[in-house]
Design a protein around this motif. Structure first.
Motif, PDB file in Angstrom:
ATOM      1  N   ARG A  86       0.736  -1.281   0.133  1.00  0.00           N
ATOM      2  CA  ARG A  86       0.164  -0.082   0.039  1.00  0.00           C
ATOM      3  C   ARG A  86       0.777   1.341   0.011  1.00  0.00           C
ATOM      4  NH1 ARG A  86      -2.702  -1.100   4.410  1.00  0.00           N
ATOM      5  NH2 ARG A  86      -4.052  -2.450   3.242  1.00  0.00           N
ATOM      6  N   LEU A  90       0.441   3.834  -2.931  1.00  0.00           N
ATOM      7  CA  LEU A  90       0.144   5.300  -3.041  1.00  0.00           C
ATOM      8  C   LEU A  90       1.115   6.314  -3.548  1.00  0.00           C
ATOM      9  CD1 LEU A  90      -1.460   5.198   0.729  1.00  0.00           C
ATOM     10  CD2 LEU A  90      -2.826   5.746  -1.545  1.00  0.00           C
ATOM     11  N   GLU A 130     -10.174   7.428   4.446  1.00  0.00           N
ATOM     12  CA  GLU A 130     -10.083   6.371   5.399  1.00  0.00           C
ATOM     13  C   GLU A 130      -8.573   6.342   5.761  1.00  0.00           C
ATOM     14  OE1 GLU A 130     -10.763   1.681   5.311  1.00  0.00           O
ATOM     15  OE2 GLU A 130     -12.356   2.831   4.502  1.00  0.00           O
ATOM     16  N   MET A 131      -7.830   6.162   4.900  1.00  0.00           N
ATOM     17  CA  MET A 131      -6.238   6.143   5.017  1.00  0.00           C
ATOM     18  C   MET A 131      -5.819   7.226   5.896  1.00  0.00           C
ATOM     19  SD  MET A 131      -4.711   4.429   1.453  1.00  0.00           S
ATOM     20  CE  MET A 131      -5.558   2.995   0.751  1.00  0.00           C
ATOM     21  N   HIS A 134      -6.875   5.753   9.363  1.00  0.00           N
ATOM     22  CA  HIS A 134      -6.348   4.650   9.944  1.00  0.00           C
ATOM     23  C   HIS A 134      -4.999   4.300   9.437  1.00  0.00           C
ATOM     24  CE1 HIS A 134     -10.285   4.887  11.579  1.00  0.00           C
ATOM     25  NE2 HIS A 134     -10.824   4.964  10.635  1.00  0.00           N
ATOM     26  N   GLY A 135      -4.582   4.810   8.317  1.00  0.00           N
ATOM     27  CA  GLY A 135      -3.505   4.427   7.591  1.00  0.00           C
ATOM     28  C   GLY A 135      -2.127   4.624   8.424  1.00  0.00           C
ATOM     29  N   GLU A 139       1.235   6.452   4.761  1.00  0.00           N
ATOM     30  CA  GLU A 139      -0.033   6.347   4.047  1.00  0.00           C
ATOM     31  C   GLU A 139      -0.575   7.497   4.261  1.00  0.00           C
ATOM     32  OE1 GLU A 139       0.022   1.428   4.385  1.00  0.00           O
ATOM     33  OE2 GLU A 139      -1.657   2.322   5.368  1.00  0.00           O
ATOM     34  N   ALA A 140      -0.961   7.956   5.564  1.00  0.00           N
ATOM     35  CA  ALA A 140      -1.682   9.286   5.737  1.00  0.00           C
ATOM     36  C   ALA A 140      -1.122  10.404   5.215  1.00  0.00           C
ATOM     37  CB  ALA A 140      -1.723   9.374   7.135  1.00  0.00           C
ATOM     38  N   ALA A 143      -2.014  10.176   1.411  1.00  0.00           N
ATOM     39  CA  ALA A 143      -3.140  10.477   1.303  1.00  0.00           C
ATOM     40  C   ALA A 143      -3.661  11.869   1.217  1.00  0.00           C
ATOM     41  CB  ALA A 143      -4.151   9.607   2.252  1.00  0.00           C
TER      42      ALA A 143
END
Length: 195
Positions: A86, A90, A130-131, A134-135, A139-140, A143
Motif C-alpha cells: 500500500r 500510494l 479512510e487512510m 487509519h493508515g 500512508e496518511a 493520502a
C-alpha cells in the motif's frame, strides 16, 4: 472500501520511456508491476515493483502517455492492497496524478489530461480519507497529498466543484484528534491551522 474495477490496458513502446530501445520489455514489466504491486508481500518486493512504474510511466514528474492509462489500474488496487504494498502503491499513484504531461501537447490537451488525473483520484476520495485516519503515517501523508490535489484543482479547469467546502471543514474538524495529520493536510491546501 469501494474502488473502481481494474480496466484492461494496452501500451506501445512510445507510451513509456524507451531511450534505450527496450520499450517492449518495459511495457511487459510495467503491466506486471501495476497488477502485482498492491499484492506485495514485503517492502523490498514493493520497492522493486514501484521502480518498474516510476521510471517508466513517469520520470522526475514528467508523464509519459502510459501514466494516465495506468493510474486507474493502480487506483483499483487500493481496495486489496497489502500493508507491504500500500505505501508504494500510494506513492506511484501520487507520482502519476501529480505529474506534468508533455509540453509538446497543446495547453488544452495538457489541461484535459491533468483534469482526468484529478477526477480519477477523486473517485477514491473516501478510501483516501479512510487512510488519512487509519493508515500508517506514510500512508496518511501520501493520502493527504492526494486529497490536496483534489481540493486545490486549478480554477482554470471548467468542471463541477470536486469538493464541497463544508465537507472539507468536516474533514479538518474530524482530524483534530490527529493534529499532525491535520496540519499536514491543511499545509498542503494552503490553510493555516492554529496550534
Amino acid at each position: 472500501m469501494t474502488v473502481p474495477e481494474r480496466p484492461e490496458l494496452s501500451l506501445t513502446p512510445d507510451d513509456v520511456w524507451n531511450g534505450d530501445g527496450k520499450g517492449d520489455q518495459r511495457i511487459a514489466e510495467l503491466l506486471i508491476a501495476i497488477h502485482a504491486l498492491p499484492a506485495s508481500h514485503t517492502a523490498a518486493e514493493a520497492q522493486e515493483l514501484y521502480g518498474k512504474i516510476d521510471n517508466v510511466a513517469v520520470i522526475q514528474g514528467s508523464l509519459y502517455p502510459a501514466g494516465p492509462r495506468v493510474l486507474p489500474v493502480l487506483l483499483a488496487g487500493l481496495g486489496s492492497a497489502t500493508p507491504a504494498g500500500r505505501p508504494l502503491l500510494l506513492d506511484a499513484i501520487h507520482e502519476i496524478a501529480s505529474g506534468s504531461p508533455s509540453h509538446r501537447l497543446s495547453i488544452h490537451e495538457r489541461e484535459h489530461i491533468q483534469m482526468n488525473l484529478i477526477q480519477s483520484v477523486d473517485a477514491v476520495r473516501a478510501v483516501l480519507i479512510e487512510m488519512l485516519f487509519h493508515g500508517s503515517d506514510h500512508e496518511a501523508h501520501t493520502a493527504a497529498d492526494l486529497l490536496a490535489l483534489i481540493f486545490t484543482a486549478p480554477q482554470l479547469f471548467v468542471m463541477p466543484a470536486l469538493i464541497d467546502p463544508q465537507e472539507f471543514q468536516n474533514l479538518l474538524t474530524a482530524l483534530t484528534s490527529q493534529p499532525a495529520r491535520q496540519r499536514h493536510l491543511a499545509r498542503n491546501v494552503g490553510l493555516i491551522v492554529p496550534g
